[in-house]
Design a protein around this motif. Structure first.
Motif, short mmCIF file in Angstrom:
data_model
loop_
_atom_site.label_atom_id
_atom_site.label_comp_id
_atom_site.label_asym_id
_atom_site.label_seq_id
_atom_site.Cartn_x
_atom_site.Cartn_y
_atom_site.Cartn_z
N TYR A 94 14.22 -14.62 12.05
CA TYR A 94 15.52 -14.74 12.69
C TYR A 94 15.39 -14.47 14.18
CZ TYR A 94 17.91 -15.23 8.26
OH TYR A 94 18.35 -15.70 7.04
N TYR A 95 15.94 -15.36 14.96
CA TYR A 95 15.87 -15.27 16.40
C TYR A 95 17.26 -15.15 17.00
CZ TYR A 95 11.13 -17.12 15.87
OH TYR A 95 9.82 -17.33 15.50
N CYS A 96 17.40 -14.24 17.90
CA CYS A 96 18.58 -14.18 18.74
C CYS A 96 18.38 -15.11 19.92
CB CYS A 96 18.79 -12.74 19.22
SG CYS A 96 20.15 -12.49 20.36
N ALA A 97 19.43 -15.77 20.32
CA ALA A 97 19.37 -16.65 21.47
C ALA A 97 20.70 -16.60 22.21
CB ALA A 97 19.07 -18.09 21.04
N ILE A 98 20.67 -17.02 23.44
CA ILE A 98 21.89 -17.11 24.22
C ILE A 98 22.13 -18.55 24.65
CG2 ILE A 98 21.99 -14.72 24.98
CD1 ILE A 98 20.68 -15.58 27.61
N HIS A 99 23.38 -18.93 24.59
CA HIS A 99 23.88 -20.19 25.11
C HIS A 99 24.83 -19.89 26.26
CE1 HIS A 99 22.66 -22.74 21.68
NE2 HIS A 99 23.18 -21.83 20.87
N TYR A 100 25.04 -20.88 27.09
CA TYR A 100 26.15 -20.78 28.03
C TYR A 100 27.47 -20.94 27.27
CZ TYR A 100 22.62 -21.03 31.61
OH TYR A 100 21.52 -20.76 32.41
N TYR A 101 27.47 -21.79 26.28
CA TYR A 101 28.62 -21.99 25.41
C TYR A 101 28.11 -22.32 24.01
CZ TYR A 101 31.02 -22.62 29.87
OH TYR A 101 31.50 -22.45 31.15
N CYS A 102 28.82 -21.83 23.00
CA CYS A 102 28.43 -22.14 21.63
C CYS A 102 28.44 -23.64 21.36
CB CYS A 102 29.35 -21.45 20.63
SG CYS A 102 29.05 -19.68 20.42
N SER A 103 29.30 -24.36 22.05
CA SER A 103 29.40 -25.80 21.84
C SER A 103 28.30 -26.58 22.54
CB SER A 103 30.76 -26.29 22.32
OG SER A 103 30.95 -26.01 23.70
N GLY A 104 27.51 -25.91 23.36
CA GLY A 104 26.45 -26.59 24.07
C GLY A 104 25.13 -26.53 23.33
N PRO A 105 24.31 -27.55 23.46
CA PRO A 105 23.04 -27.58 22.74
C PRO A 105 21.93 -26.78 23.40
CG PRO A 105 23.27 -29.58 24.02
CD PRO A 105 24.54 -28.79 24.23
N ARG A 106 22.08 -26.42 24.65
CA ARG A 106 21.00 -25.77 25.38
C ARG A 106 20.95 -24.28 25.12
NH1 ARG A 106 16.89 -28.88 27.50
NH2 ARG A 106 17.77 -30.80 28.38
N VAL A 107 19.74 -23.80 24.87
CA VAL A 107 19.49 -22.38 24.72
C VAL A 107 18.97 -21.85 26.05
CG1 VAL A 107 18.07 -20.64 23.60
CG2 VAL A 107 19.10 -22.46 22.25
N ALA A 108 19.59 -20.79 26.54
CA ALA A 108 19.20 -20.21 27.82
C ALA A 108 18.14 -19.14 27.69
CB ALA A 108 20.44 -19.64 28.52
N GLY A 109 17.96 -18.60 26.51
CA GLY A 109 16.95 -17.58 26.30
C GLY A 109 16.79 -17.27 24.83
N TRP A 110 15.62 -16.76 24.49
CA TRP A 110 15.27 -16.45 23.11
C TRP A 110 14.72 -15.04 23.00
CZ3 TRP A 110 16.05 -19.77 19.06
CH2 TRP A 110 16.21 -21.14 19.35
N GLY A 111 15.00 -14.42 21.87
CA GLY A 111 14.30 -13.20 21.51
C GLY A 111 12.98 -13.52 20.83
#
Length: 120
Positions: A94-111
């Motif tokens: 399981y990975y935590c990740a951040i988006h700018y928006y949940c509706s956006g496909p791009r991930v800005a960072g990963w754990g």
């Protein structure tokens, strides 16, 4: 030193529960949506949940809906995934990740990921 660090994974029996945490360092998590993904060998990465920066209505994949709950504590710069009624099929990294928006496909960072194994 921008980091997302997951914790809380482990071995659990079917029907059991785990709570995963995602602690952010070096940046303010408030500005980002928090998502949880899981990866199992032999299948595609799946986004299981996402919650907006201000805690708007979270989303869940059909596979976890009703069993998992996503939350966040912006004062602690941390996100969480409560996992109940776990099934062997939930076994994954399981990975935590951040988006700018949940509706956006791009991930800005990963754990780095945390292993969850559901087995008797």
């Amino acid at each position: 030193q921008l980091q997302l660090v997951e914790a809380g994974g482990g071995l659990v029996q079917p029907g059991g529960s785990l709570r995963l945490s995602c602690a952010a360092s070096g940046f303010t998590l408030d500005y980002y949506a928090i998502a949880w993904f899981r990866q199992t060998p032999g299948k595609e990465r799946e986004r299981v949940s996402c919650i907006s920066g201000k805690g708007g209505t979270p989303t869940y994949s059909d596979s976890v809906k009703g069993r998992f709950t996503i939350s966040r504590d912006n004062a602690k710069n941390t996100g969480y995934l409560q996992m109940n009624s776990l099934k062997p099929e939930d076994t994954a990294v399981y990975y935590c990740a951040i988006h700018y928006y949940c509706s956006g496909p791009r991930v800005a960072g990963w754990g780095q990921g945390t292993q969850v194994t559901v087995s008797s």
